[in-house]
Enzyme design. Structure first.
Site, PDB file in Angstrom:
ATOM      1  N   HIS A 200      17.655  12.171  26.148  1.00 44.97           N
ATOM      2  CA  HIS A 200      18.949  11.626  25.726  1.00 44.97           C
ATOM      3  C   HIS A 200      19.175  11.790  24.228  1.00 44.97           C
ATOM      4  O   HIS A 200      19.650  10.870  23.552  1.00 44.97           O
ATOM      5  CB  HIS A 200      19.100  10.155  26.162  1.00 44.97           C
ATOM      6  CG  HIS A 200      19.321  10.016  27.642  1.00 44.97           C
ATOM      7  ND1 HIS A 200      18.311  10.189  28.550  1.00 44.97           N
ATOM      8  CD2 HIS A 200      20.437   9.745  28.355  1.00 44.97           C
ATOM      9  CE1 HIS A 200      18.802  10.024  29.769  1.00 44.97           C
ATOM     10  NE2 HIS A 200      20.086   9.767  29.688  1.00 44.97           N
TER      11      HIS A 200
ATOM     12  N   CYS B  77      26.922  29.435  26.072  1.00 47.50           N
ATOM     13  CA  CYS B  77      25.870  28.568  25.526  1.00 47.50           C
ATOM     14  C   CYS B  77      26.158  28.165  24.076  1.00 47.50           C
ATOM     15  O   CYS B  77      25.484  27.310  23.511  1.00 47.50           O
ATOM     16  CB  CYS B  77      24.501  29.245  25.602  1.00 47.50           C
ATOM     17  SG  CYS B  77      23.951  29.456  27.290  1.00 47.50           S
TER      18      CYS B  77
ATOM     19  N   GLU C  23      14.844  25.395  31.196  1.00 48.41           N
ATOM     20  CA  GLU C  23      16.181  25.005  30.791  1.00 48.41           C
ATOM     21  C   GLU C  23      17.081  24.812  32.017  1.00 48.41           C
ATOM     22  O   GLU C  23      17.927  23.928  32.046  1.00 48.41           O
ATOM     23  CB  GLU C  23      16.752  26.083  29.861  1.00 48.41           C
ATOM     24  CG  GLU C  23      18.089  25.745  29.286  1.00 48.41           C
ATOM     25  CD  GLU C  23      18.456  26.615  28.081  1.00 48.41           C
ATOM     26  OE1 GLU C  23      17.550  27.186  27.453  1.00 48.41           O
ATOM     27  OE2 GLU C  23      19.646  26.706  27.775  1.00 48.41           O
TER      28      GLU C  23
HETATM   29 ZN   LIG Z   1      21.653  25.424  27.348  1.00 45.06          ZN
END
Ligand SMILES: [Zn+2]
Length: 130
Positions: free
Chosen positions: A74, A25, A113
């Site tokens: 975006h 990550c 997420e």
């Molecule tokens: Zn992430």
């Protein structure tokens, strides 16, 4: 405890990186994020076009969409939110702080997420709330 909780789901595509993370990550990557915004209350409108509603879903949407457009969809979240390490937790709090002035009955914000990972941010309930 409020009698009614309304939720509305928003989706956005965005990139982030977690520079303090010790795994993958840390690298720049993107998600199809899901954000659920909840408002809660116990008194419904008793007259007029919003009769029987706590809040019109269209009004909830109108309060949230500008933030989605300007900072989330975006966008590169590290840049648009100013968060150094925009985890789901940090992002949920960040959104909650920004929506509070728009939505006095805001209860919680959930950030998903991935399909299996989410975080809900909620302030402790005040005593004597409506
Ligand atoms: Zn992430």
């Amino acid at each position: 405890m409020k009698l009614y909780t309304l939720t509305k789901r928003f989706t956005f595509e965005a990139a982030h990186e977690l520079p303090r993370h010790d795994g993958k990550c840390r690298r720049l990557h993107g998600h199809s994020w899901v954000m659920v915004v909840a408002v809660a209350g116990s008194r419904l409108h008793s007259s007029g076009p919003k009769s029987g509603m706590l809040m019109d879903y269209a009004d909830l949407s109108a309060a949230v969409k500008p933030l989605v457009e300007s900072h989330l969809d975006h966008h590169y979240l590290n840049e648009t939110t100013g968060l150094i390490n925009p985890t789901s937790e940090e992002l949920a709090r960040w959104v909650h702080e920004r929506l509070r002035p728009e939505l006095p009955d805001l209860a919680w914000v959930e950030i998903q997420e991935t399909c299996t990972s989410s975080c809900r941010y909620q302030l402790p309930e005040k005593r004597g709330g409506k």
